[in-house]
Design an enzyme around this catalytic site. Structure first.
Site, PDB file in Angstrom:
ATOM      1  N   HIS A  94      -7.116   2.041  -6.721  1.00  0.00           N
ATOM      2  CA  HIS A  94      -5.849   2.877  -6.744  1.00  0.00           C
ATOM      3  C   HIS A  94      -6.048   3.860  -7.921  1.00  0.00           C
ATOM      4  O   HIS A  94      -7.032   4.123  -8.769  1.00  0.00           O
ATOM      5  CB  HIS A  94      -4.896   2.135  -7.724  1.00  0.00           C
ATOM      6  CG  HIS A  94      -3.572   2.802  -7.866  1.00  0.00           C
ATOM      7  ND1 HIS A  94      -2.901   3.736  -7.063  1.00  0.00           N
ATOM      8  CD2 HIS A  94      -2.870   2.883  -9.193  1.00  0.00           C
ATOM      9  CE1 HIS A  94      -1.906   4.252  -7.610  1.00  0.00           C
ATOM     10  NE2 HIS A  94      -1.888   3.639  -9.016  1.00  0.00           N
ATOM     11  N   CYS A 138       2.772   0.354  -7.039  1.00  0.00           N
ATOM     12  CA  CYS A 138       1.458   1.064  -6.473  1.00  0.00           C
ATOM     13  C   CYS A 138       0.668  -0.190  -5.536  1.00  0.00           C
ATOM     14  O   CYS A 138      -0.481   0.293  -4.955  1.00  0.00           O
ATOM     15  CB  CYS A 138       0.434   1.676  -7.513  1.00  0.00           C
ATOM     16  SG  CYS A 138       1.453   2.715  -8.532  1.00  0.00           S
ATOM     17  N   ASN A 167      -1.369  10.820  -8.464  1.00  0.00           N
ATOM     18  CA  ASN A 167      -1.320   9.350  -8.208  1.00  0.00           C
ATOM     19  C   ASN A 167      -0.044   9.432  -7.046  1.00  0.00           C
ATOM     20  O   ASN A 167       0.946   9.672  -7.328  1.00  0.00           O
ATOM     21  CB  ASN A 167      -0.743   8.638  -9.602  1.00  0.00           C
ATOM     22  CG  ASN A 167      -0.267   7.208  -9.153  1.00  0.00           C
ATOM     23  OD1 ASN A 167      -0.312   6.658  -8.368  1.00  0.00           O
ATOM     24  ND2 ASN A 167      -0.231   6.699 -10.399  1.00  0.00           N
TER      25      ASN A 167
END
Ligand code: UT7
Length: 331
Positions: free
Chosen positions: A258, A116, A288
């Site tokens: 994030h 990520c 996500n």
């Protein structure tokens, strides 16, 4: 390195596939509830890629928008970096596939696998290449198609992911520009590499009937352990960036982290003591999207006129590796 030039973000773009899967749809796919997903993660819906699409298609759509916003012509791009762990192929890189789709060639194109944190790692590399004068306009994309490798027998991970891409053009700034990439801070702790992993498909465990039968080509994650690491590591990169640049958290206009879990974002905001109104959140719409969460949210915030030219934006991410990274910009 002594920087010869300054780098800035000259354009952003995003793309998510059309198909929306909400928490009630998820209830039909795994043993879960809308209530659990909302309260434990902050997610309400996510976008799933179409059967005839792949990661490079998501990249292409986001890139076209970023190029248009930046005011440059596609042929002025002189490097492509894609942050992804779910590219079209193990090889070639998705950056090379994207280069072809954009009708470009003759310059470096490569992927960065930092989970990520991929987009932030890629932005840091782009900053170096622009500052040292080697490149003038770098296309940096964070793109992910993790819904194709969901482990549907694990409700702890199945509900968490969505597909999408966010693209950014990093350009050489001129002396009149207020916009600049101020600093980046990257780190990793490989001790924890097995906490978030796609166990099969690489050289350690090539595809076999057994690896498929045992679901080993899907996402395996120890969510609880990662949760703790996430807050600590993102706080640490933010703290480094603030201290190194003599900034008080009060001078930050926007915190953009994030989007993996609303509780992680809240915990980081609290630890940093930043005003809640300055925290950008869109996890409810996209879930996500791994390396794409930050560039998607940044593009949205710019288009919604939240983030304006001259604003100080502090960004932070963490992910498989375990990696972490921070990025401080004056937009
Ligand atoms: O972006 C890459 C990095 N990844 C992350 O950032 C993820 C970080 N971790 C997290 O966000 C959280 O740890 C999760 C959202 C993954 C899990 O939340 P949690 O609060 O840590 O839940 P848990 O794993 O401790 O599970 C608590 C309970 C368990 O039930 P019991 O044992 O208490 O009866 C789970 O079985 O929640 C249950 N559970 C679910 N229930 C309904 C786990 N997943 C689900 C689900 N629906 N989808």
């Amino acid at each position: 390195m002594i920087a010869k030039y300054t780098a800035k973000i000259s354009g952003t773009g995003m793309y998510v596939p059309k198909k929306i899967v909400n928490n009630f749809d998820m209830e039909k796919l795994v043993d879960t509830t809308d209530e659990w997903i909302k309260t434990r993660t902050g997610m309400s819906e996510r976008h799933f890629i179409a059967d005839d699409q792949s990661t490079s298609d998501l990249c292409y759509e986001a890139s076209i928008k970023a190029i248009e916003k930046s005011g440059i012509k596609a042929k002025e791009i002189d490097m492509i970096i894609v942050g992804t762990i779910s590219g079209d192929y193990s090889f070639p890189s998705t950056a090379c596939v994207l280069q072809k789709k954009l009708g470009l060639k003759g310059f470096p194109a490569f992927d960065i696998a930092a989970g990520c944190t991929g987009w932030i790692y890629a932005m840091s590399i782009a900053q170096q290449f622009v500052e040292n004068g080697v490149s003038q306009n770098i296309l940096v994309v964070g793109a992910e198609n993790l819904t194709r490798i969901i482990n549907w027998s694990d409700r702890g991970t199945a509900v968490l992911f969505g597909d999408g891409a966010g693209a950014t053009i990093v350009s050489r700034a001129d002396s009149t520009d207020i916009s600049k990439i101020i600093d980046t801070d990257l780190t990793a702790d490989g001790t924890y590499n097995e906490l978030l992993i796609q166990p099969a498909g690489g050289s350690k465990m090539p595809a076999s009937e057994k690896s498929v039968r045992e679901n080993l080509h899907t996402i395996h994650m120890e969510g609880n352990k990662i949760f703790k690491h996430a807050v600590k590591s993102m706080y640490s990169v933010c703290d480094h960036l603030l201290k190194r640049n003599n900034l008080d958290v009060k001078s930050i206009d926007w915190l953009l982290t994030h989007q993996a879990n609303l509780r992680i974002i809240d915990a980081l905001g609290k630890k940093l003591k930043i005003d809640k109104k300055k925290v950008i959140i869109n996890i409810e719409k996209y879930a996500n999207t791994s390396a794409a969460t930050i560039p998607i949210a940044l593009d949205e915030a710019i288009r919604n006129k939240k983030v304006r030219r001259g604003d100080l934006v502090l960004m932070a991410s963490f992910g498989a590796g375990l990696t972490a990274g921070g990025l401080l910009i004056r937009y």
